[in-house]
Design a protein around this motif. Structure first.
Motif, PDB file in Angstrom:
ATOM      1  N   ARG A  93     -44.325 104.692  31.717  1.00  0.00           N
ATOM      2  CA  ARG A  93     -43.071 104.883  30.987  1.00  0.00           C
ATOM      3  C   ARG A  93     -41.987 103.975  31.580  1.00  0.00           C
ATOM      4  O   ARG A  93     -41.124 104.423  32.314  1.00  0.00           O
ATOM      5  N   PRO A  94     -42.060 102.686  31.275  1.00  0.00           N
ATOM      6  CA  PRO A  94     -41.063 101.761  31.821  1.00  0.00           C
ATOM      7  C   PRO A  94     -39.725 101.901  31.108  1.00  0.00           C
ATOM      8  O   PRO A  94     -39.649 102.351  29.965  1.00  0.00           O
ATOM      9  N   LEU A 110     -37.881  98.528  34.783  1.00  0.00           N
ATOM     10  CA  LEU A 110     -38.102  99.384  35.939  1.00  0.00           C
ATOM     11  C   LEU A 110     -39.096 100.480  35.580  1.00  0.00           C
ATOM     12  O   LEU A 110     -39.095 100.987  34.457  1.00  0.00           O
ATOM     13  N   TYR A 111     -39.903 100.856  36.556  1.00  0.00           N
ATOM     14  CA  TYR A 111     -40.934 101.860  36.338  1.00  0.00           C
ATOM     15  C   TYR A 111     -40.690 103.065  37.242  1.00  0.00           C
ATOM     16  O   TYR A 111     -40.370 102.921  38.420  1.00  0.00           O
ATOM     17  N   GLY A 112     -40.854 104.245  36.673  1.00  0.00           N
ATOM     18  CA  GLY A 112     -40.840 105.474  37.465  1.00  0.00           C
ATOM     19  C   GLY A 112     -39.484 105.906  37.975  1.00  0.00           C
ATOM     20  O   GLY A 112     -39.416 106.664  38.940  1.00  0.00           O
ATOM     21  N   LEU A 113     -38.400 105.453  37.347  1.00  0.00           N
ATOM     22  CA  LEU A 113     -37.063 105.831  37.791  1.00  0.00           C
ATOM     23  C   LEU A 113     -36.332 106.574  36.688  1.00  0.00           C
ATOM     24  O   LEU A 113     -36.400 106.189  35.514  1.00  0.00           O
ATOM     25  N   ASP A 114     -35.620 107.646  37.055  1.00  0.00           N
ATOM     26  CA  ASP A 114     -34.763 108.311  36.080  1.00  0.00           C
ATOM     27  C   ASP A 114     -33.407 107.609  36.061  1.00  0.00           C
ATOM     28  O   ASP A 114     -33.171 106.652  36.809  1.00  0.00           O
ATOM     29  N   LEU A 115     -32.498 108.066  35.192  1.00  0.00           N
ATOM     30  CA  LEU A 115     -31.224 107.374  35.015  1.00  0.00           C
ATOM     31  C   LEU A 115     -30.424 107.326  36.306  1.00  0.00           C
ATOM     32  O   LEU A 115     -29.839 106.273  36.645  1.00  0.00           O
TER      33      LEU A 115
END
Length: 235
Positions: A93-94, A110-115
């Motif tokens: 979920r990029p 970016l991959y694997g980061l929330d806002l």
């Protein structure tokens, strides 16, 4: 028929500026790319004209952003997407992250980061905009730094795709063992890509440049065309 001599200045993401001058067509915009260690990860940023983010989103088939907010004197949009690897079935979920200022845009995936994590990462690489382009200022106290010099990529009609960066000691070791051709901005070397296509390296005390000729460009004319182009780096 030669064009009237012109010049243009472009700013790289590491703050260096490049002035190109000559009687070639220099009107096309450029992009700048940089790899930055930020938040414990290696992140690739690309800057370009204001519409760059919209163009990248369209090319990836991504629609409206999931988040939009004011950030560092510009507008930050975060587009979420889902990618499934066909063979393994792995789902990722990029996020396509786009910052847009008055004239320029900055894009990264970016991959694997929330806002909140995206915002934290971006705060460690403060952005500044000028008429010549965007620059990043990584915060060492946050563990952020450039991994290598930023590049400026520009297509010059009738010549080719030019990629410029600050020359480093590592570049010196990459120079071909044969003597190049002296041109206005340094020494020009011809070499061959793995697929047999020709490319050129331009080296000076300040600049390292690679040039891939366009399909319509006469390779034999490249030294003469490059000789009509003066390159200078400042900053």
């Amino acid at each position: 028929m030669n064009m009237v001599a012109s010049f243009v200045t472009h700013r790289a993401l590491d703050g260096g500026t490049y002035r190109l001058e000559g009687d070639l067509d220099l009107r096309a915009p450029c992009t700048s790319a940089a790899e930055v260690v930020a938040g414990g990860r290696l992140v690739e940023f690309t800057a370009g004209p204001a519409a760059l983010g919209d163009d990248v989103a369209a090319s990836l088939g991504i629609g409206a952003p999931d988040s939009e907010l004011t950030f560092q004197k510009g507008t930050l949009r975060v587009h979420r997407s889902i990618e499934r690897e066909a063979r393994s079935g792995l789902v990722e979920r990029p996020s396509l992250v786009v910052w847009r200022g008055e004239r320029h845009a900055l894009v990264t995936r970016l991959y694997g980061l929330d806002l909140a994590e995206v915002l934290g990462l971006l705060r460690s690489v403060r952005m500044s905009e000028s008429e010549y382009g965007l620059a990043l200022d990584p915060d060492p106290s946050a563990g952020s730094a450039f991994a290598r010099p930023a590049t400026v990529i520009k297509e010059i009609p009738g010549l080719g795709l030019l990629e410029l960066s600050r020359r480093t000691k590592e570049h010196t070791a990459q120079l071909p063992p044969w003597k190049g051709v002296a041109v206005a901005s340094g020494e020009l070397f011809r070499d061959t890509l793995s697929d047999g296509s020709p490319f050129f390296v331009l080296s000076s005390t300040e600049i390292w440049a690679t040039l891939v000729p366009l399909a319509s460009t006469s390779v034999a004319r490249v030294p003469e065309l490059v000789g009509r182009l003066a390159l200078r780096r400042t900053g």
